[in-house]
Every structure is written in C-alpha cells, then in structure tokens.
Design a protein around this motif. Structure first.
Motif, PDB file in Angstrom:
ATOM      1  N   ASP A 146       0.804  -1.105  -0.276  1.00 46.28           N
ATOM      2  CA  ASP A 146       0.021   0.076   0.409  1.00 46.28           C
ATOM      3  C   ASP A 146       0.911   1.350   0.219  1.00 46.28           C
ATOM      4  OD1 ASP A 146       0.481  -0.030   2.464  1.00 46.28           O
ATOM      5  OD2 ASP A 146      -0.991   0.109   3.886  1.00 46.28           O
ATOM      6  N   ILE A 147       0.029   2.291  -0.218  1.00 50.87           N
ATOM      7  CA  ILE A 147       0.985   4.034   0.075  1.00 50.87           C
ATOM      8  C   ILE A 147       1.608   3.603   1.262  1.00 50.87           C
ATOM      9  CG2 ILE A 147       0.705   6.228   0.199  1.00 50.87           C
ATOM     10  CD1 ILE A 147      -1.547   5.866  -0.984  1.00 50.87           C
ATOM     11  N   ILE A 162      12.448   1.209  -7.421  1.00 55.57           N
ATOM     12  CA  ILE A 162      11.445   0.179  -7.581  1.00 55.57           C
ATOM     13  C   ILE A 162      11.218   0.826  -8.900  1.00 55.57           C
ATOM     14  CG2 ILE A 162       8.720  -0.307  -6.451  1.00 55.57           C
ATOM     15  CD1 ILE A 162      10.606  -0.049  -3.835  1.00 55.57           C
ATOM     16  N   ILE A 163      10.228  -0.087 -10.004  1.00 54.81           N
ATOM     17  CA  ILE A 163       9.847  -0.428 -10.932  1.00 54.81           C
ATOM     18  C   ILE A 163       8.087  -0.765 -10.796  1.00 54.81           C
ATOM     19  CG2 ILE A 163      11.810  -0.025 -12.140  1.00 54.81           C
ATOM     20  CD1 ILE A 163      11.018  -2.441 -13.188  1.00 54.81           C
ATOM     21  N   ALA A 164       7.736  -1.445  -9.561  1.00 53.54           N
ATOM     22  CA  ALA A 164       6.788  -1.973 -10.243  1.00 53.54           C
ATOM     23  C   ALA A 164       5.898  -2.552  -8.780  1.00 53.54           C
ATOM     24  CB  ALA A 164       6.570  -3.442 -11.057  1.00 53.54           C
ATOM     25  N   ASP A 179      -5.960   6.135  -5.397  1.00 53.29           N
ATOM     26  CA  ASP A 179      -5.018   6.707  -4.204  1.00 53.29           C
ATOM     27  C   ASP A 179      -3.804   5.759  -4.595  1.00 53.29           C
ATOM     28  OD1 ASP A 179      -5.694   4.244  -3.662  1.00 53.29           O
ATOM     29  OD2 ASP A 179      -7.062   4.968  -1.321  1.00 53.29           O
ATOM     30  N   LEU A 180      -3.680   4.905  -4.473  1.00 53.04           N
ATOM     31  CA  LEU A 180      -2.251   3.852  -4.799  1.00 53.04           C
ATOM     32  C   LEU A 180      -2.167   4.063  -6.664  1.00 53.04           C
ATOM     33  CD1 LEU A 180      -0.270   1.636  -3.917  1.00 53.04           C
ATOM     34  CD2 LEU A 180      -1.976  -0.180  -4.530  1.00 53.04           C
ATOM     35  N   GLU A 185       1.627   6.503 -10.427  1.00 50.93           N
ATOM     36  CA  GLU A 185       2.199   7.227 -11.146  1.00 50.93           C
ATOM     37  C   GLU A 185       2.687   8.611 -10.346  1.00 50.93           C
ATOM     38  OE1 GLU A 185      -1.286   5.872 -13.364  1.00 50.93           O
ATOM     39  OE2 GLU A 185      -2.086   7.935 -12.375  1.00 50.93           O
ATOM     40  N   LYS A 186       3.090   9.153  -9.945  1.00 50.35           N
ATOM     41  CA  LYS A 186       3.408  10.033  -9.644  1.00 50.35           C
ATOM     42  C   LYS A 186       5.244   9.310  -9.051  1.00 50.35           C
ATOM     43  CE  LYS A 186       3.836  13.226  -5.480  1.00 50.35           C
ATOM     44  NZ  LYS A 186       3.532  13.990  -4.685  1.00 50.35           N
TER      45      LYS A 186
END
Length: 266
Positions: A146-147, A162-164, A179-180, A185-186
């Motif tokens: 999660d975030i 971290i790419i994914a 949210d996630l 994306e950011k």
C-alpha cells in the motif's frame, strides 16, 4: 507493447498462479501448461509472471521449460520472494533457487511478494541491491504494497529503483484508482494487475456498455484495466489465450474509457 524497466513488454502478461499447483506441486497438467505458456509467447505475450510460492516452486519449473524454445532477451520474466524469506541471506538464496528452477541466468523483475512487518524492508532491499549488482536480477519491485509500505520502501532503497507494484486490480477492486495508482504514477512505478478478471467473475456492471461498444465483457474489462496497469490474467487453455491476445490490440478512446468507468462506479 508498453515499457517496463528497459524492455518493451506485451500490454497483457500471462499469470501462472495455479499452473503446477497452488500451495504444493501438482504435476498432472504439466505438458498442457508448458504448451499453454509456449503458445502465449508465440502469440506475442512476452511477459510471464510467476513466484517461488506458486506450486511450491513448480510453476517456475514449468516456465523454465516453456521459455527454452525462445530467445531469452525477448522475454520478460517476473518472480517473487515469499514474505518468510525476506531476511538478507534468505532473499539471496531464494533468488538463486528461483533461477535454478527457471533455468535462466537472470530474472527481469524480482518482487517482494508481500510486506513482512517483522523484517525491516531496508534489509530486504539491501539484498535486492546485491542481486542487482550481481546481475542475477535486472529490476526491483514489490507486490501487495500500500502507500505506506511503498513510501517506506522508496525511502529505504539505496540502490536501484522500484519499478513496479503488483496488486489486485479488477472491476470490483477499482478503488485503488483513487489513491494507490496516482501515487505509483507520481513515482514512476508501474502497476501490474493480478486477478484482472476476478478469477472468472466478470463484473455484470459492464455487460450493457460492453455490448454497446461491440466488445465482449472480457475485452471491455482488459481494455479498461490496460489504461492504468499491465493486467496478468492466468490462462492455460488455447481458447482463453486467444481471447487475451485479441485484447492486446484494444485501445479504448477517452469516451469509451469514461463510459466503462461510469458503469463500474455506478
């Protein structure tokens, strides 16, 4: 095709959970499942997702057999380390054992399968960095983060990026769009969506809009999810794989996407 790390990968990948067993090995469908993976690759699905947990490693063995007939550099193989193996030495050992089962020299993307609050993520990511330096893996990622988990991981990662983030994403689990997904994306983290077809329970919410768009419910679902993720449905039959291959060519316009989104959230 979409960009993941430094490679172009198919816009829909092949999930393998259940191939070769779930919690333990199951050998009865080995030949069929190896042929299914080969068929998917031959028809353009070059992203294959597996894990040391799947079939207690047997899924990786099936993937290893299937990819032998193809140029390794043309493929993108994802595997994952199980949360009980997140101490430094255990991560290294798990990756090496996965490489043996996959019968390959490197894993394109290695993921922390689930966060483990009992093991510092800094320690796990340190091991990931060593694997990166040793060229045993090419990219670092996470799954089911999660975030808060991601924020900590980004802060603690000292080498690589971290790419994914591989998470459940389907039309019943769409709320991560709020949210996630924006957070990922950011931070230039690609969402890889498992269970995109909700294990065959396609949302009835989109039947009407799918018909009006001249698509099947599966095409409508995957076309929608592709906009913000790389879906990785599991498929072990030729007919199902053919459906997925057709969906790789679907590119929804803004109006079509918004109509599906409205139907999903209604």
């Amino acid at each position: 095709m979409v960009k993941l790390g430094n490679k172009e990968v198919s816009s829909i990948g092949l999930g393998t959970y259940g191939m070769g067993g779930k919690n333990s090995p199951d050998y009865k469908n080995d030949a069929k499942e190896v042929e299914a993976i080969k068929y998917a690759i031959t028809n353009g699905m070059n992203l294959i997702d597996t894990a040391e947990y799947y079939g207690h490693g047997h899924s990786e063995e099936l993937v290893g057999k299937a990819i032998k007939d193809f140029e390794r550099e043309d493929l993108f193989i994802i595997s994952k380390v199980w949360p009980v193996n997140l101490h430094y030495k255990d991560v290294i050992n798990s990756a090496k054992e996965s490489l043996k089962r996959l019968d390959t020299d490197y894993i394109d993307l290695y993921l922390i399968h689930w966060p483990n609050p009992k093991i510092p993520v800094k320690e796990t990511l340190g091991a990931m960095g060593e694997l990166l330096d040793s060229h045993l893996i090419r990219n670092i990622g996470v799954s089911n983060f999660d975030i808060a988990n991601l924020t900590e991981a980004i802060d603690q990662l000292k080498h690589g990026k971290i790419i994914a983030n591989e998470v459940e994403y389907n039309l019943e689990n769409y709320y991560i769009e709020d949210d996630l997904i924006p957070f990922c994306e950011k931070n230039n983290i690609k969402i890889i969506g498992y269970s995109p077809l909700n294990q065959g329970r396609i949302s009835s919410k989109i039947n009407h809009v799918a018909k009006s768009l001249g698509m099947s419910s599966i095409q409508c679902t995957l076309g929608y999810l592709k906009k913000k993720s790389i879906p990785i449905p599991k498929a072990s039959s030729i007919s199902h794989i053919n459906e997925l291959v057709e969906c790789m060519n679907i590119d929804l316009d803004e109006n079509e996407y918004n109509r599906i989104k409205e139907a999903v959230r209604r």
